[in-house]
Each structure stands twice: as C-alpha cells, then as structure tokens.
Design an enzyme around this catalytic site. Structure first.
Site: not given
Ligand code: ZN
Ligand code: FE
Length: 255
Positions: A114, A61
């Site tokens: 997460h 990411h």
C-alpha cells in the site's frame, strides 16, 4: 491476561483500536485518524494512553497523532523508513524489532505494498495483528507505492500466522469487498456465509472487524491467489501466485 481490545470508528470509514494490558495498565492506540473519539474511549474506561503505534503515513491514519500526543503525553512509535513523512517519532522502528506494551510484546512486521514504509504490529501472546491498510477484512489496500510482489509477500507472511489471530485493519470497506470477492468466487460457501454475516453486522451498525486469519484464508480473494481453483477461475492455471494476486488487485481497482 490477554490484552483488552476496543474497536473505535473514526471519520467516515476508518477504525482505530485500543489495546490495554489489564495487568500493568499500559494502553496503546493503533493509528489516530482523529483524536477526539480516542480520548472519549479512554475517558469512558478510565485508561491512560501510553503508546501511539503508527502503521503508515497516510493522513487518515496519522491526522490525530499530534493532538493526542499533546493531550496524553503518549510515546509515538512508527517506521524509521518513514521518519521524514510521519509525525515526530519518539521510537523509530524497523521490521524485526520488538516493542513492549506492559507485560506484552509486539513484533514489527514489514508490510509494504500500500505504501513502501508500511509496518504491522503483531502481539503474539494475545493473537492480535494490526495491519492498517495492508491486509483488510476481505480485502487489501490499494498499491499506491509498492508492487504486487511486495503486497503478495506481505499477505503471505500474515497468512502463516496462527488461524485464530485477530486482524485489526484500518477501514470498514468489508461490504464492498464482499461483493467483489463473490464476483471472483461465487461458489465459495464460506464466503457466501461471511457475506451474509457482514450484511447483518452492518445493518445492526456493528463493525465487521476484527476478523481472524482463518476467516481471511477461507474467504479473502487476495489471500487466495495461490489456490488452484481461484487461478482456474481467472484463466490463470499454473501462473505464479504473485501474478494472480496482481490480476485480482487490478480487477478490484476496476470493479
Ligand atoms: Zn492508507
Ligand atoms: Fe487508510
């Protein structure tokens, strides 16, 4: 005018998104797995990147953030809680903060589960929710750092947003998620129909994102842990919602 939304596939199964304000010209990207496809998409449209918005610290990411910052001079925003493990931030935010993108604003929503520092960006005027690896199309991220209670809290906050909200999530995992979802709720007609749509989209090479909150509520087993028929199917009638969520997450991990 609502924001323009562009979906950009990156790496093997990641997505990033461009959000463009047609009035003022500001343009944000949500996470940067890889700078090159983002630069190509910007060049195609003649847009100038103003903002890089990070959801969480995982390499798939943020791997392209530094290169894209160098290429564009865009301002980098991410969670203050993860300052120590994110690329250098120009703007460190906490849940509840509001950021601006041209004539629009986004609220920073806490999205732990997460990872513990995970955040989401909610553009209420355009109805766009950028969830990274928290809520995903027909799924949710693995619990690498947070607890099931935290992720259930995250998903519950998202579930309360307007049904037409478009969920921009970080990965194309939707076909595998559909197979798992059907194992939990084989009789769910909305899920059966969505699964067919997903297969058709993938066969045509189209992304399965964004989906809406309403679609997720009707079909995503992780958002449906509070529903009595789902609890009964898992032999968990009457169990607390977050325990049912935790069980569904364990089942998916082993699927
Ligand atoms: Zn991740
Ligand atoms: Fe990821």
């Amino acid at each position: 005018m609502p924001l323009d939304l562009v979906v950009i596939p990156c790496l093997s199964d990641n997505y990033t998104y461009l959000l463009h304000d047609p009035d003022g010209g500001a343009t944000a990207v949500i996470d940067v797995p890889d700078a090159a496809p983002v630069e190509a998409a910007l060049a195609n449209r003649g847009w100038t990147l103003t903002d890089i918005l990070i959801t969480h610290h995982h390499h798939d990411h943020v791997g392209g953030v530094e290169a894209l910052r160098k290429a564009t001079g865009a301002r980098v925003t991410g969670a203050a809680a993860d300052d120590h493990r994110l690329p250098q931030l120009d703007h460190a935010v906490v849940p509840g903060d509001v950021i601006t993108l041209g004539s629009e604003t986004a609220e920073i929503l806490d999205a732990p589960g997460h990872t513990v520092g995970h955040i989401a960006y909610y553009f209420s005027a355009s109805g766009i929710l950028c969830t990274g690896d928290s809520l995903m199309a027909l799924g949710c991220g693995r619990l690498f750092e947070g607890t099931a209670e935290q992720m259930w809290g995250t998903l519950s906050r998202f579930a309360a947003l307007p049904g037409e909200t478009r969920v921009c999530s970080g990965h194309e995992y939707t076909q595998a998620n559909a197979r798992f979802a059907l194992s939990v709720e084989p009789e769910n007609a909305d899920l059966q129909a969505r699964s067919r749509d997903i297969d058709a989209a993938r066969a045509a090479g189209r992304p399965t994102v964004p989906a809406t909150i309403a679609e997720e509520l009707a079909t995503n087993p992780f958002l449906r842990a509070s529903i009595p028929s789902v609890k009964r199917a898992l032999q968990m009638a009457g169990a607390p919602d977050s325990d049912v969520f935790a069980q569904i997450r364990r089942m998916k991990d082993a699927f």
